[in-house]
Write a protein that holds these residues in place. Sequence first.
Motif, PDB file in Angstrom:
ATOM      1  N   ALA A 127     -14.035  10.815   3.674  1.00 31.68           N
ATOM      2  CA  ALA A 127     -14.616  10.330   2.426  1.00 31.68           C
ATOM      3  C   ALA A 127     -13.682   9.388   1.689  1.00 31.68           C
ATOM      4  N   ALA A 128     -12.377   9.477   1.971  1.00 26.97           N
ATOM      5  CA  ALA A 128     -11.392   8.603   1.334  1.00 26.97           C
ATOM      6  C   ALA A 128     -10.105   8.681   2.142  1.00 26.97           C
ATOM      7  N   ALA A 129      -9.283   7.644   2.022  1.00 23.32           N
ATOM      8  CA  ALA A 129      -8.026   7.606   2.768  1.00 23.32           C
ATOM      9  C   ALA A 129      -6.988   6.818   1.981  1.00 23.32           C
ATOM     10  N   VAL A 130      -5.731   7.147   2.242  1.00 21.11           N
ATOM     11  CA  VAL A 130      -4.602   6.491   1.566  1.00 21.11           C
ATOM     12  C   VAL A 130      -3.600   6.031   2.606  1.00 21.11           C
ATOM     13  N   THR A 151     -14.981   1.194   6.818  1.00 21.27           N
ATOM     14  CA  THR A 151     -15.959   1.405   5.745  1.00 21.27           C
ATOM     15  C   THR A 151     -15.528   2.502   4.773  1.00 21.27           C
ATOM     16  N   THR A 152     -14.482   3.217   5.091  1.00 16.59           N
ATOM     17  CA  THR A 152     -13.979   4.299   4.243  1.00 16.59           C
ATOM     18  C   THR A 152     -13.257   3.725   3.032  1.00 16.59           C
ATOM     19  N   PRO A 153     -13.480   4.242   1.836  1.00 18.59           N
ATOM     20  CA  PRO A 153     -12.672   3.827   0.686  1.00 18.59           C
ATOM     21  C   PRO A 153     -11.191   4.053   0.997  1.00 18.59           C
ATOM     22  N   LEU A 154     -10.395   3.002   0.858  1.00 17.80           N
ATOM     23  CA  LEU A 154      -8.992   3.045   1.276  1.00 17.80           C
ATOM     24  C   LEU A 154      -8.094   2.576   0.146  1.00 17.80           C
ATOM     25  N   LEU A 155      -7.152   3.431  -0.232  1.00 22.33           N
ATOM     26  CA  LEU A 155      -6.122   3.052  -1.200  1.00 22.33           C
ATOM     27  C   LEU A 155      -4.887   2.629  -0.430  1.00 22.33           C
ATOM     28  N   VAL A 156      -4.362   1.444  -0.738  1.00 26.45           N
ATOM     29  CA  VAL A 156      -3.175   0.921  -0.071  1.00 26.45           C
ATOM     30  C   VAL A 156      -2.076   0.747  -1.112  1.00 26.45           C
ATOM     31  N   THR A 157      -0.900   1.339  -0.855  1.00 23.10           N
ATOM     32  CA  THR A 157       0.216   1.179  -1.778  1.00 23.10           C
ATOM     33  C   THR A 157       1.114   0.039  -1.315  1.00 23.10           C
ATOM     34  N   ASP A 158       1.652  -0.667  -2.290  1.00 29.27           N
ATOM     35  CA  ASP A 158       2.600  -1.754  -2.032  1.00 29.27           C
ATOM     36  C   ASP A 158       3.778  -1.549  -2.966  1.00 29.27           C
ATOM     37  N   CYS A 159       4.944  -2.019  -2.561  1.00 32.02           N
ATOM     38  CA  CYS A 159       6.126  -1.809  -3.396  1.00 32.02           C
ATOM     39  C   CYS A 159       6.998  -3.058  -3.404  1.00 32.02           C
ATOM     40  N   GLU A 160       7.713  -3.206  -4.473  1.00 31.78           N
ATOM     41  CA  GLU A 160       8.682  -4.298  -4.583  1.00 31.78           C
ATOM     42  C   GLU A 160       9.846  -4.051  -3.619  1.00 31.78           C
ATOM     43  N   ASP A 161      10.306  -5.113  -2.988  1.00 25.53           N
ATOM     44  CA  ASP A 161      11.438  -5.063  -2.049  1.00 25.53           C
ATOM     45  C   ASP A 161      11.122  -4.261  -0.792  1.00 25.53           C
ATOM     46  N   GLU A 162       9.857  -4.262  -0.344  1.00 20.48           N
ATOM     47  CA  GLU A 162       9.496  -3.662   0.936  1.00 20.48           C
ATOM     48  C   GLU A 162      10.312  -4.320   2.041  1.00 20.48           C
ATOM     49  N   GLU A 213      -8.448  -0.813  -1.990  1.00 19.51           N
ATOM     50  CA  GLU A 213      -7.895  -1.037  -3.333  1.00 19.51           C
ATOM     51  C   GLU A 213      -6.376  -1.011  -3.210  1.00 19.51           C
ATOM     52  N   LEU A 214      -5.707  -1.963  -3.822  1.00 16.26           N
ATOM     53  CA  LEU A 214      -4.250  -2.072  -3.730  1.00 16.26           C
ATOM     54  C   LEU A 214      -3.613  -1.654  -5.050  1.00 16.26           C
ATOM     55  N   ILE A 215      -2.583  -0.786  -4.956  1.00 16.74           N
ATOM     56  CA  ILE A 215      -1.772  -0.490  -6.137  1.00 16.74           C
ATOM     57  C   ILE A 215      -0.321  -0.861  -5.821  1.00 16.74           C
ATOM     58  N   THR A 216       0.356  -1.418  -6.813  1.00  6.71           N
ATOM     59  CA  THR A 216       1.696  -1.954  -6.608  1.00  6.71           C
ATOM     60  C   THR A 216       2.714  -1.170  -7.428  1.00  6.71           C
ATOM     61  N   PHE A 217       3.868  -0.903  -6.815  1.00  2.54           N
ATOM     62  CA  PHE A 217       4.981  -0.220  -7.476  1.00  2.54           C
ATOM     63  C   PHE A 217       6.124  -1.217  -7.659  1.00  2.54           C
ATOM     64  N   THR A 218       6.871  -1.070  -8.738  1.00  3.16           N
ATOM     65  CA  THR A 218       7.904  -2.052  -9.077  1.00  3.16           C
ATOM     66  C   THR A 218       9.288  -1.419  -9.170  1.00  3.16           C
ATOM     67  N   ALA A 219      10.292  -2.277  -9.078  1.00  6.06           N
ATOM     68  CA  ALA A 219      11.670  -1.824  -9.234  1.00  6.06           C
ATOM     69  C   ALA A 219      11.916  -1.300 -10.642  1.00  6.06           C
ATOM     70  N   GLN A 220      11.281  -1.900 -11.630  1.00  7.53           N
ATOM     71  CA  GLN A 220      11.464  -1.460 -13.012  1.00  7.53           C
ATOM     72  C   GLN A 220      10.999  -0.026 -13.203  1.00  7.53           C
ATOM     73  N   TRP A 262      -6.305   9.040  -7.769  1.00  9.57           N
ATOM     74  CA  TRP A 262      -7.331   8.235  -7.087  1.00  9.57           C
ATOM     75  C   TRP A 262      -8.154   9.113  -6.140  1.00  9.57           C
ATOM     76  N   LEU A 263      -7.487   9.944  -5.359  1.00  9.03           N
ATOM     77  CA  LEU A 263      -8.213  10.821  -4.446  1.00  9.03           C
ATOM     78  C   LEU A 263      -9.135  11.784  -5.187  1.00  9.03           C
ATOM     79  N   ASP A 264      -8.646  12.349  -6.281  1.00 14.68           N
ATOM     80  CA  ASP A 264      -9.468  13.279  -7.066  1.00 14.68           C
ATOM     81  C   ASP A 264     -10.759  12.593  -7.535  1.00 14.68           C
TER      82      ASP A 264
END
Length: 417
Positions: free
Chosen positions: A265-268, A352-363, A381-388, A410-412
Amino acid sequence: MRKLNVMSLLHPDAHRVYQTEFLPDSRDYTVRSLLGKTSRGCADAGEVLATLASVDPSDHRAWFDAWVALGRRIAAVAAASAAAGHRVSAARAYLRAATYFATAVSAVDGLDGDESPLLPTFHEHRASWEGFVTTTAWPVERVDIPYEGSTMPGWFFRPDTAAGPRRTLVVVNGSDGSLSGLWAEAAEGALERGYNVLLFDGPGQQSMLFERDIPFRPDWGPVLTPVVDFLLARGDVDPDRLASYAISQGGYWLPQALTTEHRFAAAVADGGVVDVGRTWTSHIPHPVLAAYLKGDTAKFDREMNLGFSVPGGKAQRRNWNFRARPYGITGFAATLDQVRKYDLTAAAGHITTPLLVTDCEDEQFFPGQAAELAKLVPTAELITFTAQEGARFHCQPMARELTEQRVFDWLDEQLHP
């Protein structure tokens, strides 16, 4: 003998260590990952930093030995607590010991000598993990998941003993992560939120690689589909609220499986990956890579071997050996042939599955690929994490609480009743 104070030697400007480094090589990431696991009890900051400060950073044998020694010391604490009936203390110590042994397992390729301590060290890691499984207060069942005429080992955790189906999270490992690592990265957070949790070793991962010699595979539908079949046959799994979380290179395997397996139903994807081979080729000098791309594999192998033989090449060879082992291929060109099969570019649009993708600074391992994956997948859907935010580097190693909050919120929302 007076012990070397590594921290003062490397970082006189100690208050800036977050922006600089704990160690001047890939072990800096190891330290950050260990410190990030402390909030879930999978490491203790004092134990990590004291061990770091006791080791000459140029001595790879001492680095390995230090984590083995720490693992054994904490495992002995766990055993003594268990024998005295202190189950909570035992479980927490076993969990830390498992993490420290896992750190030693990852350091094996830095050692010289013909006889590898890989398997004995892995067995000590797994014994501590099983000690945790035996003493933890979380209800848990050891399971065997059918896989191509054999099985994959798994551990099915439940948030409580209440009857009835509930939402369930399948946790997919990366290329070299441990079970205690997965506990910190997703498992306990899911249990606290009322999820069942399945941890397992897939092809090329942990016991499947070290004990059975089963390597990675580029297609993971045949891995996760039996997992889903296994779970949906249980009465305590809600078939409409089944989700999966994957970390690191699992950010390739899980999306790859989702191109054919549509029952989640969802994936990360905690660190999205499109093309594993791109990371490998980007670190090979262009003149050397040119021989491979032209099909002159004999010249490519010679040049690679020569490059690893020059001063400074030893560390690069160690890294190559560490990364290449799970693919089950020998030879530089042959390994690269295999790695380049791990490419989602053409297939990602079938998800077709709702997918959350994480991204980060300095990968540093798969730069730019998380955002690329999110663009390729229509439901992403993309969410980004930062050094700050304290969340720089691959999979935000020192911002796991922040990652957990965003991922599970997001999963909840995706899996609401």
